[in-house]
Design a protein around this motif. Structure first.
Motif, short mmCIF file in Angstrom:
data_model
loop_
_atom_site.label_atom_id
_atom_site.label_comp_id
_atom_site.label_asym_id
_atom_site.label_seq_id
_atom_site.Cartn_x
_atom_site.Cartn_y
_atom_site.Cartn_z
N HIS A 121 1.18 -1.05 -0.17
CA HIS A 121 0.05 -0.21 -0.31
C HIS A 121 0.85 1.13 0.00
O HIS A 121 1.62 1.62 0.60
N PHE A 122 0.65 1.95 -0.81
CA PHE A 122 1.33 3.86 -0.76
C PHE A 122 0.49 4.95 -1.10
O PHE A 122 -1.35 4.61 -1.12
N THR A 123 0.79 5.37 -0.35
CA THR A 123 -0.21 6.57 -0.14
C THR A 123 -0.16 7.64 -1.92
O THR A 123 -1.63 7.43 -1.83
N THR A 124 0.69 7.60 -1.77
CA THR A 124 0.32 8.11 -4.09
C THR A 124 1.75 7.58 -3.75
O THR A 124 2.73 7.37 -3.82
N GLY A 159 -9.88 8.24 -2.83
CA GLY A 159 -11.49 7.64 -2.16
C GLY A 159 -11.90 6.89 -3.35
O GLY A 159 -12.46 5.29 -2.68
N ASN A 160 -11.48 6.74 -4.49
CA ASN A 160 -11.11 5.60 -5.58
C ASN A 160 -10.21 3.98 -4.95
O ASN A 160 -9.51 4.91 -4.71
N LEU A 161 -10.68 3.19 -5.58
CA LEU A 161 -9.63 1.94 -5.77
C LEU A 161 -8.75 2.53 -7.12
O LEU A 161 -8.93 2.16 -8.16
N TYR A 162 -7.12 2.25 -6.97
CA TYR A 162 -6.20 2.13 -7.90
C TYR A 162 -4.77 0.98 -7.57
O TYR A 162 -4.63 1.18 -5.92
N VAL A 163 -4.92 0.51 -7.99
CA VAL A 163 -4.36 -0.94 -7.75
C VAL A 163 -3.66 -1.56 -8.82
O VAL A 163 -4.31 -1.97 -10.37
N PHE A 190 2.99 -10.01 -7.48
CA PHE A 190 2.88 -9.03 -6.32
C PHE A 190 1.49 -7.96 -6.39
O PHE A 190 0.99 -7.87 -7.31
N TRP A 191 0.26 -7.60 -5.52
CA TRP A 191 -1.13 -6.45 -6.01
C TRP A 191 0.16 -5.09 -5.49
O TRP A 191 1.28 -4.50 -4.44
N ILE A 192 0.20 -3.76 -6.01
CA ILE A 192 0.31 -2.44 -5.33
C ILE A 192 -0.64 -1.64 -5.11
O ILE A 192 -1.67 -1.57 -6.23
N VAL A 193 -1.05 -1.14 -4.51
CA VAL A 193 -2.29 -0.29 -4.40
C VAL A 193 -1.90 1.03 -4.00
O VAL A 193 -0.81 1.34 -2.62
N ALA A 194 -2.39 2.49 -4.59
CA ALA A 194 -1.91 3.26 -3.78
C ALA A 194 -3.88 4.64 -3.39
O ALA A 194 -4.60 4.08 -4.31
N ASP A 195 -3.52 5.40 -2.95
CA ASP A 195 -4.88 6.22 -2.12
C ASP A 195 -5.11 7.55 -2.99
O ASP A 195 -5.65 7.65 -4.14
#
Ligand code: BTN
Length: 254
Positions: free
Chosen positions: A20-23, A66-70, A43-48
């Protein structure tokens, strides 16, 4: 940019790590960088948020919080034409995940090759990118998924929508968890293309009905017809007004 937590901790041993990353500039660009640097997939990478979110056809993917970015990074040895069908796998997983995470039933449809819609409005999109791997005979893939949860961009060319406008609130991390579970399970069914027939059936069950009018942009041309399903390789079948059926392997539905 900071990797907030790596989370294999409470997951099954064969489930890929989630970072998980903030940005980030783009979760897909980051995933590709990791693959090129020799990080072991999957692997999976998610950002706010993303500062340079990318859509299909070189478009920008606006990435408000607020949305999902992965994105997920993967390595396969199947041929490129088979790997292209992973966009169908991702579409099924997105459809299934939203349906499970939403407390109320939603009329979601998949639009070839990989949009998720409610009516005519786009709710999310999928970007599959591949390149030759450093491992001989293999390809590295990034599969990027964006789902509008709390907001959707106003676009000139398309209606858009977001989940909060349609259903009681859905937490991003609940949706992420459903998405990863669905994707990993459909990926096993896909089985490097061995299970493509099942994937095509599952995708068609979630698509608009056969006979739905479609407009396709192919380069500078536009052609019209009716949806006639997918062929066994996952290409779109378009029944034209003269009665002939055309197989569409690229291009974009309007
Ligand atoms: C489309 O144009 O429909 C595809 C949009 C894909 C957007 C996602 S958001 C997460 C990942 N990172 C990106 O930069 N793009 C994809």
């Amino acid at each position: 940019m900071q990797d907030l937590h790596c989370q294999p901790c409470d997951r099954a041993a064969d489930t890929p790590e989630i970072h998980h990353f903030t940005t980030l500039a783009s979760t897909s660009v980051e995933a590709r960088r990791w693959l090129m640097e020799g990080r072991t997939p999957p692997f999976w990478i998610v950002a706010d948020t993303q500062s340079e979110g990318r859509g299909r056809q070189g478009r920008v993917w606006q990435s408000e919080p607020g949305n999902l970015y992965v994105s997920t990074g993967r390595r396969f040895s199947a041929p490129p034409a088979t790997l292209a069908t992973l966009s169908l796998v991702a579409g099924i997983a997105v459809h299934e995940a939203i349906a499970k995470a939403a407390a109320t039933p939603l009329t979601l449809t998949l639009k070839w090759p990989n949009d998720i819609q409610v009516g005519e409005a786009k709710l999310g999109g999928i970007l599959v990118e591949s390149q030759k791997s450093a491992e001989p005979g293999a390809y590295d893939l990034t599969i990027g998924i964006g789902i509008n949860i709390t907001s959707s961009p106003a676009l000139e060319e398309r209606q858009t929508t977001h989940l909060a406008a349609l259903a009681p609130s859905i937490a991003r991390d609940d949706l992420l968890s459903e998405l990863i579970t669905s994707f990993e399970s459909w990926l096993k069914i896909w089985n490097e293309g061995q299970g493509l027939e099942t994937i095509i059936t599952a995708w068609q069950q979630r698509a608009a009905p056969l006979g739905t009018p479609l407009k396709v942009r192919l380069g500078s041309n536009r052609i019209e017809g009716r949806f006639a399903g997918l062929d066994p390789s996952g290409s779109l079948l378009l029944k034209q007004n003269d009665g002939t059926t055309r197989t569409i392997t690229g291009g974009e539905l309007l």
